[in-house]
Design a protein around this motif. Structure first.
Motif, PDB file in Angstrom:
ATOM      1  N   ALA A 102      -3.381  18.030 -19.014  1.00  0.00           N
ATOM      2  CA  ALA A 102      -4.579  17.238 -18.705  1.00  0.00           C
ATOM      3  C   ALA A 102      -4.638  15.981 -19.564  1.00  0.00           C
ATOM      4  CB  ALA A 102      -5.830  18.090 -18.921  1.00  0.00           C
ATOM      5  N   LEU A 103      -4.264  16.096 -20.836  1.00  0.00           N
ATOM      6  CA  LEU A 103      -4.253  14.934 -21.720  1.00  0.00           C
ATOM      7  C   LEU A 103      -3.254  13.890 -21.238  1.00  0.00           C
ATOM      8  CD1 LEU A 103      -5.047  13.450 -24.327  1.00  0.00           C
ATOM      9  CD2 LEU A 103      -3.281  14.784 -25.505  1.00  0.00           C
ATOM     10  N   PHE A 104      -2.051  14.327 -20.870  1.00  0.00           N
ATOM     11  CA  PHE A 104      -1.033  13.381 -20.416  1.00  0.00           C
ATOM     12  C   PHE A 104      -1.448  12.698 -19.118  1.00  0.00           C
ATOM     13  CE2 PHE A 104       2.199  16.204 -22.777  1.00  0.00           C
ATOM     14  CZ  PHE A 104       2.041  15.460 -23.935  1.00  0.00           C
ATOM     15  N   VAL A 105      -2.066  13.446 -18.207  1.00  0.00           N
ATOM     16  CA  VAL A 105      -2.528  12.848 -16.950  1.00  0.00           C
ATOM     17  C   VAL A 105      -3.630  11.826 -17.234  1.00  0.00           C
ATOM     18  CG1 VAL A 105      -3.768  13.315 -14.794  1.00  0.00           C
ATOM     19  CG2 VAL A 105      -1.862  14.777 -15.487  1.00  0.00           C
ATOM     20  N   ARG A 106      -4.527  12.179 -18.129  1.00  0.00           N
ATOM     21  CA  ARG A 106      -5.610  11.247 -18.474  1.00  0.00           C
ATOM     22  C   ARG A 106      -5.063   9.951 -19.067  1.00  0.00           C
ATOM     23  NH1 ARG A 106     -11.060  11.563 -19.164  1.00  0.00           N
ATOM     24  NH2 ARG A 106     -12.010  10.164 -20.691  1.00  0.00           N
ATOM     25  N   LEU A 107      -4.074  10.066 -19.939  1.00  0.00           N
ATOM     26  CA  LEU A 107      -3.460   8.872 -20.526  1.00  0.00           C
ATOM     27  C   LEU A 107      -2.749   8.034 -19.459  1.00  0.00           C
ATOM     28  CD1 LEU A 107      -2.035  10.395 -23.838  1.00  0.00           C
ATOM     29  CD2 LEU A 107      -3.916   8.753 -23.624  1.00  0.00           C
ATOM     30  N   GLY A 108      -2.103   8.695 -18.510  1.00  0.00           N
ATOM     31  CA  GLY A 108      -1.442   7.970 -17.430  1.00  0.00           C
ATOM     32  C   GLY A 108      -2.425   7.209 -16.560  1.00  0.00           C
TER      33      GLY A 108
ATOM     34  N   PRO B 147       1.046  -6.116 -17.098  1.00  0.00           N
ATOM     35  CA  PRO B 147       0.708  -4.985 -16.226  1.00  0.00           C
ATOM     36  C   PRO B 147       1.895  -4.056 -15.958  1.00  0.00           C
ATOM     37  CG  PRO B 147      -0.262  -7.001 -15.385  1.00  0.00           C
ATOM     38  CD  PRO B 147       0.618  -7.407 -16.534  1.00  0.00           C
ATOM     39  N   ALA B 148       3.093  -4.605 -15.798  1.00  0.00           N
ATOM     40  CA  ALA B 148       4.260  -3.763 -15.503  1.00  0.00           C
ATOM     41  C   ALA B 148       4.537  -2.767 -16.628  1.00  0.00           C
ATOM     42  CB  ALA B 148       5.484  -4.632 -15.244  1.00  0.00           C
ATOM     43  N   ARG B 149       4.307  -3.180 -17.854  1.00  0.00           N
ATOM     44  CA  ARG B 149       4.553  -2.274 -18.978  1.00  0.00           C
ATOM     45  C   ARG B 149       3.520  -1.152 -19.005  1.00  0.00           C
ATOM     46  NH1 ARG B 149       6.497  -4.665 -24.564  1.00  0.00           N
ATOM     47  NH2 ARG B 149       8.130  -5.231 -23.073  1.00  0.00           N
ATOM     48  N   HIS B 150       2.285  -1.462 -18.650  1.00  0.00           N
ATOM     49  CA  HIS B 150       1.269  -0.408 -18.559  1.00  0.00           C
ATOM     50  C   HIS B 150       1.668   0.625 -17.511  1.00  0.00           C
ATOM     51  CE1 HIS B 150      -1.873  -1.770 -21.278  1.00  0.00           C
ATOM     52  NE2 HIS B 150      -1.732  -2.992 -20.827  1.00  0.00           N
TER      53      HIS B 150
ATOM     54  N   PHE C 261       3.863   6.040 -15.954  1.00  0.00           N
ATOM     55  CA  PHE C 261       4.918   6.917 -15.437  1.00  0.00           C
ATOM     56  C   PHE C 261       5.416   7.865 -16.524  1.00  0.00           C
ATOM     57  CE2 PHE C 261       9.449   7.775 -14.758  1.00  0.00           C
ATOM     58  CZ  PHE C 261       9.404   8.392 -13.510  1.00  0.00           C
ATOM     59  N   GLN C 262       5.524   7.352 -17.742  1.00  0.00           N
ATOM     60  CA  GLN C 262       5.982   8.178 -18.857  1.00  0.00           C
ATOM     61  C   GLN C 262       5.006   9.314 -19.135  1.00  0.00           C
ATOM     62  OE1 GLN C 262       5.883   6.337 -22.795  1.00  0.00           O
ATOM     63  NE2 GLN C 262       7.945   7.104 -23.157  1.00  0.00           N
ATOM     64  N   TRP C 263       3.701   9.013 -19.162  1.00  0.00           N
ATOM     65  CA  TRP C 263       2.713  10.059 -19.419  1.00  0.00           C
ATOM     66  C   TRP C 263       2.691  11.089 -18.301  1.00  0.00           C
ATOM     67  CZ3 TRP C 263       1.743  10.537 -24.138  1.00  0.00           C
ATOM     68  CH2 TRP C 263       1.453   9.462 -24.974  1.00  0.00           C
ATOM     69  N   PHE C 264       2.787  10.648 -17.055  1.00  0.00           N
ATOM     70  CA  PHE C 264       2.822  11.596 -15.937  1.00  0.00           C
ATOM     71  C   PHE C 264       4.077  12.479 -16.009  1.00  0.00           C
ATOM     72  CE2 PHE C 264       0.198   8.326 -13.435  1.00  0.00           C
ATOM     73  CZ  PHE C 264      -0.986   8.928 -13.817  1.00  0.00           C
TER      74      PHE C 264
END
Length: 246
Positions: A20-26, A210-213, A218-221
């Motif tokens: 849940a934390l990783f999804v929220r960060l993504g 924006p591309a880096r965000h 993608f990394q967090w997901f």
């Protein structure tokens, strides 16, 4: 047939919390990407807008907006500041700033004249003389460039002569150096083919476009997926090995 071990309650709770934390960060990174893209669109629209009187936005510019303004004043041409920043050109160079004095106003407006490419040596580029008397200027009223890591304190105070060079531009330090208050933003002049200065102003994302965000999202997901992959691997029973009894 695949067999599974019964997971403990704490392993399920830990896995759910981590995913849940990783999804929220993504999701947060995706929102940041959308926000910065909206800033880019507003920035591009402002560059083509008709100039508004500077007094309408001078002291309290609208948040997340980049008004194009017109202003009349007099250059303090003997008080030039050079931002030593080679981001425009492989040879390096400087961004030139000069204060503009408005009639009857105690505050000075710092004007971004533009970028001068480097000469390939350690010498500063030759600065053309500025016009005398009142000038009418047009440009974008932008936030000042971000302040970098301040090593060695105030670099302006230790320089007795102008032009003064710095690796970051702090409006508070410039105001102390000039002995007069400054407006909260700088005026980035419109492009002028006849000027020696390069004025292709780009919105500063402080290395986070924006591309880096979206890459970070993608990394967090991916981390969220990895949590459940690891959970499944740890709770999958191994098949017993066959032994041949002869």
């Amino acid at each position: 047939m695949t067999r599974w071990r019964r997971p403990s309650w704490w392993s399920v709770l830990l896995s759910v919390a981590a995913a849940a934390l990783f999804v929220r960060l993504g999701v947060w990174q995706l929102h940041r990407a959308d926000y910065k893209e909206s800033l880019v669109r507003r920035y591009a629209g402002a560059a083509a807008a008709a100039p508004a009187p500077f007094g309408q936005v001078a002291a309290a510019p609208p948040a997340d907006a980049f008004p194009r303004v017109s202003v009349t004043g007099r250059y303090l041409g003997d008080r030039i500041y050079l931002l030593d920043n080679p981001r425009h050109d492989a040879r390096g160079g400087v961004e030139a700033y000069v204060p503009l004095e408005l009639a009857g106003q105690p505050r000075l407006l710092l004007v971004d004249l533009g970028f001068l490419p480097g000469t390939g040596n350690d010498k500063a580029p030759q600065l053309p003389p500025l016009p005398q008397g009142d000038v009418r200027l047009h440009g974008l009223y932008l936030p000042p460039p971000g302040v970098g890591l301040e090593l060695g304190g105030d670099a302006l105070a230790s320089q007795p002569h102008w032009p003064k060079t710095t690796i970051y531009l702090d409006l508070a330090q410039v105001a102390r150096d000039l002995g007069r208050p400054l407006y909260p933003r700088v005026l980035a002049l419109d492009a002028d083919p006849a000027s020696i200065y390069q004025r292709a102003h780009a919105f500063d994302f402080s290395s986070m476009p924006p591309a880096r965000h979206r890459a970070y999202a993608f990394q967090w997901f991916s981390f969220a997926v990895a949590v459940w992959v690891i959970f499944a691997i740890l709770h999958r029973k191994r098949r017993p090995r066959r032994t041949d009894n002869r």
